[in-house]
Design a protein around this motif. Structure first.
Motif, PDB file in Angstrom:
ATOM      1  N   LEU A  94      -2.940   7.127  -3.233  1.00  0.00           N
ATOM      2  CA  LEU A  94      -3.745   8.222  -3.797  1.00  0.00           C
ATOM      3  C   LEU A  94      -3.606   9.693  -3.206  1.00  0.00           C
ATOM      4  O   LEU A  94      -3.332  10.587  -4.071  1.00  0.00           O
ATOM      5  N   ARG A  95      -3.648   9.505  -1.847  1.00  0.00           N
ATOM      6  CA  ARG A  95      -3.647  10.765  -1.101  1.00  0.00           C
ATOM      7  C   ARG A  95      -2.049  11.337  -1.643  1.00  0.00           C
ATOM      8  O   ARG A  95      -1.979  12.671  -1.685  1.00  0.00           O
ATOM      9  N   LEU A  96      -1.139  10.654  -1.704  1.00  0.00           N
ATOM     10  CA  LEU A  96       0.319  11.126  -2.073  1.00  0.00           C
ATOM     11  C   LEU A  96       0.672  11.360  -3.728  1.00  0.00           C
ATOM     12  O   LEU A  96       1.520  11.843  -4.144  1.00  0.00           O
ATOM     13  N   GLY A  97      -0.434  11.065  -4.144  1.00  0.00           N
ATOM     14  CA  GLY A  97      -0.257  11.461  -5.858  1.00  0.00           C
ATOM     15  C   GLY A  97       0.039  10.356  -6.716  1.00  0.00           C
ATOM     16  O   GLY A  97       0.246  10.708  -7.750  1.00  0.00           O
ATOM     17  N   TYR A  98       0.019   9.145  -6.025  1.00  0.00           N
ATOM     18  CA  TYR A  98       0.448   8.236  -7.108  1.00  0.00           C
ATOM     19  C   TYR A  98      -0.925   7.626  -7.576  1.00  0.00           C
ATOM     20  O   TYR A  98      -1.942   7.701  -7.090  1.00  0.00           O
ATOM     21  N   LYS A  99      -0.919   7.508  -8.928  1.00  0.00           N
ATOM     22  CA  LYS A  99      -2.053   7.356  -9.692  1.00  0.00           C
ATOM     23  C   LYS A  99      -2.136   5.506  -9.668  1.00  0.00           C
ATOM     24  O   LYS A  99      -1.878   4.714 -10.849  1.00  0.00           O
ATOM     25  N   ALA A 100      -2.202   4.901  -8.636  1.00  0.00           N
ATOM     26  CA  ALA A 100      -2.004   3.439  -8.516  1.00  0.00           C
ATOM     27  C   ALA A 100      -2.881   2.935  -7.291  1.00  0.00           C
ATOM     28  O   ALA A 100      -2.945   3.591  -6.393  1.00  0.00           O
ATOM     29  N   THR A 101      -3.369   1.559  -7.342  1.00  0.00           N
ATOM     30  CA  THR A 101      -3.760   0.978  -6.068  1.00  0.00           C
ATOM     31  C   THR A 101      -2.815   0.234  -5.368  1.00  0.00           C
ATOM     32  O   THR A 101      -3.192  -0.300  -4.254  1.00  0.00           O
ATOM     33  N   ILE A 156      -9.254   0.373  12.800  1.00  0.00           N
ATOM     34  CA  ILE A 156      -8.649   1.844  12.712  1.00  0.00           C
ATOM     35  C   ILE A 156      -7.161   1.729  13.161  1.00  0.00           C
ATOM     36  O   ILE A 156      -6.458   2.428  12.537  1.00  0.00           O
ATOM     37  N   ASN A 157      -6.948   0.977  14.040  1.00  0.00           N
ATOM     38  CA  ASN A 157      -5.197   1.064  14.456  1.00  0.00           C
ATOM     39  C   ASN A 157      -4.423   0.251  13.120  1.00  0.00           C
ATOM     40  O   ASN A 157      -3.437   0.878  12.911  1.00  0.00           O
ATOM     41  N   ILE A 158      -5.040  -0.599  12.431  1.00  0.00           N
ATOM     42  CA  ILE A 158      -4.408  -1.119  11.180  1.00  0.00           C
ATOM     43  C   ILE A 158      -4.309  -0.068  10.211  1.00  0.00           C
ATOM     44  O   ILE A 158      -3.186   0.216   9.780  1.00  0.00           O
ATOM     45  N   GLY A 159      -5.370   0.806   9.945  1.00  0.00           N
ATOM     46  CA  GLY A 159      -5.363   1.644   9.099  1.00  0.00           C
ATOM     47  C   GLY A 159      -4.158   2.808   9.358  1.00  0.00           C
ATOM     48  O   GLY A 159      -3.395   3.402   8.383  1.00  0.00           O
ATOM     49  N   ARG A 160      -4.299   3.082  10.580  1.00  0.00           N
ATOM     50  CA  ARG A 160      -3.276   4.306  11.136  1.00  0.00           C
ATOM     51  C   ARG A 160      -1.939   3.931  10.948  1.00  0.00           C
ATOM     52  O   ARG A 160      -1.247   4.396  10.600  1.00  0.00           O
ATOM     53  N   ALA A 161      -1.526   2.421  11.370  1.00  0.00           N
ATOM     54  CA  ALA A 161      -0.217   1.982  11.170  1.00  0.00           C
ATOM     55  C   ALA A 161       0.257   1.743  10.082  1.00  0.00           C
ATOM     56  O   ALA A 161       1.310   2.131   9.502  1.00  0.00           O
ATOM     57  N   VAL A 162      -0.598   1.287   9.135  1.00  0.00           N
ATOM     58  CA  VAL A 162      -0.267   1.025   7.675  1.00  0.00           C
ATOM     59  C   VAL A 162       0.072   2.581   6.973  1.00  0.00           C
ATOM     60  O   VAL A 162       0.914   2.696   6.535  1.00  0.00           O
ATOM     61  N   ARG A 163      -0.970   3.386   7.297  1.00  0.00           N
ATOM     62  CA  ARG A 163      -0.944   4.711   6.400  1.00  0.00           C
ATOM     63  C   ARG A 163       0.580   5.418   7.006  1.00  0.00           C
ATOM     64  O   ARG A 163       1.204   5.777   5.985  1.00  0.00           O
ATOM     65  N   LYS A 204      -3.617   1.186   2.233  1.00  0.00           N
ATOM     66  CA  LYS A 204      -2.501   1.076   1.293  1.00  0.00           C
ATOM     67  C   LYS A 204      -3.050   2.360   0.157  1.00  0.00           C
ATOM     68  O   LYS A 204      -2.356   3.320  -0.284  1.00  0.00           O
ATOM     69  N   THR A 205      -4.119   1.845  -0.586  1.00  0.00           N
ATOM     70  CA  THR A 205      -4.709   2.378  -1.487  1.00  0.00           C
ATOM     71  C   THR A 205      -4.941   3.881  -1.184  1.00  0.00           C
ATOM     72  O   THR A 205      -4.398   4.737  -2.178  1.00  0.00           O
ATOM     73  N   TYR A 206      -5.372   4.070  -0.117  1.00  0.00           N
ATOM     74  CA  TYR A 206      -5.704   5.559   0.098  1.00  0.00           C
ATOM     75  C   TYR A 206      -4.352   6.386   0.247  1.00  0.00           C
ATOM     76  O   TYR A 206      -4.357   7.529  -0.116  1.00  0.00           O
ATOM     77  N   THR A 207      -3.545   5.891   0.761  1.00  0.00           N
ATOM     78  CA  THR A 207      -2.135   6.374   1.110  1.00  0.00           C
ATOM     79  C   THR A 207      -1.756   6.723  -0.343  1.00  0.00           C
ATOM     80  O   THR A 207      -1.165   7.815  -0.439  1.00  0.00           O
ATOM     81  N   LEU A 216       3.633   3.252   5.598  1.00  0.00           N
ATOM     82  CA  LEU A 216       3.778   3.435   4.027  1.00  0.00           C
ATOM     83  C   LEU A 216       4.158   4.828   3.632  1.00  0.00           C
ATOM     84  O   LEU A 216       4.904   4.857   2.623  1.00  0.00           O
ATOM     85  N   GLU A 217       3.743   5.786   4.294  1.00  0.00           N
ATOM     86  CA  GLU A 217       3.884   7.113   3.680  1.00  0.00           C
ATOM     87  C   GLU A 217       5.508   7.658   3.723  1.00  0.00           C
ATOM     88  O   GLU A 217       6.350   7.914   3.280  1.00  0.00           O
ATOM     89  N   GLU A 218       5.742   7.117   5.278  1.00  0.00           N
ATOM     90  CA  GLU A 218       7.394   7.129   5.711  1.00  0.00           C
ATOM     91  C   GLU A 218       8.284   6.431   4.509  1.00  0.00           C
ATOM     92  O   GLU A 218       9.154   6.774   4.024  1.00  0.00           O
ATOM     93  N   SER A 219       7.811   5.007   4.331  1.00  0.00           N
ATOM     94  CA  SER A 219       8.641   4.127   3.421  1.00  0.00           C
ATOM     95  C   SER A 219       8.855   4.853   1.963  1.00  0.00           C
ATOM     96  O   SER A 219       9.693   4.765   1.297  1.00  0.00           O
ATOM     97  N   LEU A 220       7.456   5.163   1.395  1.00  0.00           N
ATOM     98  CA  LEU A 220       7.482   5.965   0.254  1.00  0.00           C
ATOM     99  C   LEU A 220       8.404   7.148   0.227  1.00  0.00           C
ATOM    100  O   LEU A 220       9.102   7.347  -0.879  1.00  0.00           O
ATOM    101  N   ARG A 221       8.248   7.985   1.353  1.00  0.00           N
ATOM    102  CA  ARG A 221       9.190   9.081   1.231  1.00  0.00           C
ATOM    103  C   ARG A 221      10.861   8.590   1.232  1.00  0.00           C
ATOM    104  O   ARG A 221      11.489   9.057   0.429  1.00  0.00           O
ATOM    105  N   LYS A 222      11.227   7.759   1.933  1.00  0.00           N
ATOM    106  CA  LYS A 222      12.470   7.047   1.802  1.00  0.00           C
ATOM    107  C   LYS A 222      12.680   6.655   0.494  1.00  0.00           C
ATOM    108  O   LYS A 222      14.091   6.940  -0.048  1.00  0.00           O
TER     109      LYS A 222
END
Length: 182
Positions: A126-133, A160-167, A121-124, A170-176
């Motif tokens: 930060l990668r999307l430009g949110y200055k938040a954890t 690895i599967n947890i990370g992939r599924a969450v990323r 979640k935190t990586y996603t 979460l990215e899709e939900s944030l874009r929505k």
């Protein structure tokens, strides 16, 4: 399944038949215990773990599957926060993560899965430009069969599967969510 969560309804370590996301008004200040119980009953559910959000669930709910892991995420980030820093004035916004893992885990592995999902979640963010954890009111729940698998960290296939599924979810939900603000 066994559930380990910080959910407002039946959170902690418990056995659960499922989970729900309940939408509340943006300035919600009700009796969350009574309201979640009423929601569970109104929906004909029993023995469910319940999360709350002010985000439009129908608009932001995203799912992703990777291996034995299914992620269900709702995101709203009007109140971004960084762990260890004083948050800005509170505004509604929550990231809820529910992971259903079709494997038998120990309680320790479930705790490890929470760590891995939080890192993703935190990586996603930060990668999307949110200055938040995260936000000031994030929720997470792990739902798995009780079993012998002891690890769910980033060095494991499960992690690895947890990370992939969450990323992905979460990215899709944030874009929505961003589209709902436009």
């Amino acid at each position: 399944m066994l559930s380990l969560s910080n959910a407002p309804h039946r959170g902690g370590l418990t056995r659960a038949d499922g989970f729900f996301f309940m939408m509340v008004p943006k300035n919600y200040s009700g009796d969350y215990k009574a309201d979640c119980l009423a929601f569970e009953r109104e929906q004909g559910l029993k023995n469910f773990v319940g999360f709350m959000t002010a985000a439009d669930i129908g608009a932001v709910l995203s799912t992703a599957k990777s291996g034995s892991v299914s992620a269900y995420i709702t995101a709203g980030i009007t109140n971004p926060a960084i762990a260890g820093e004083v948050p800005p004035p509170w505004r509604p916004g929550t990231i809820n993560i529910a992971l259903v893992i079709d494997e038998g885990l120990t309680v320790g592995a479930m705790a490890n899965a929470i760590m891995t999902a939080t890192e993703a979640k935190t990586y996603t963010l930060l990668r999307l430009g949110y200055k938040a954890t995260g936000t000031t009111s994030d929720g997470i729940g792990i739902f798995a069969f009780e079993g012998e698998k002891e690890w769910a960290g980033t060095a494991t296939e499960l992690g690895i599967n947890i990370g992939r599924a969450v990323r992905k979810a979460l990215e899709e939900s944030l874009r929505k969510w961003e589209k709902t603000r436009a």
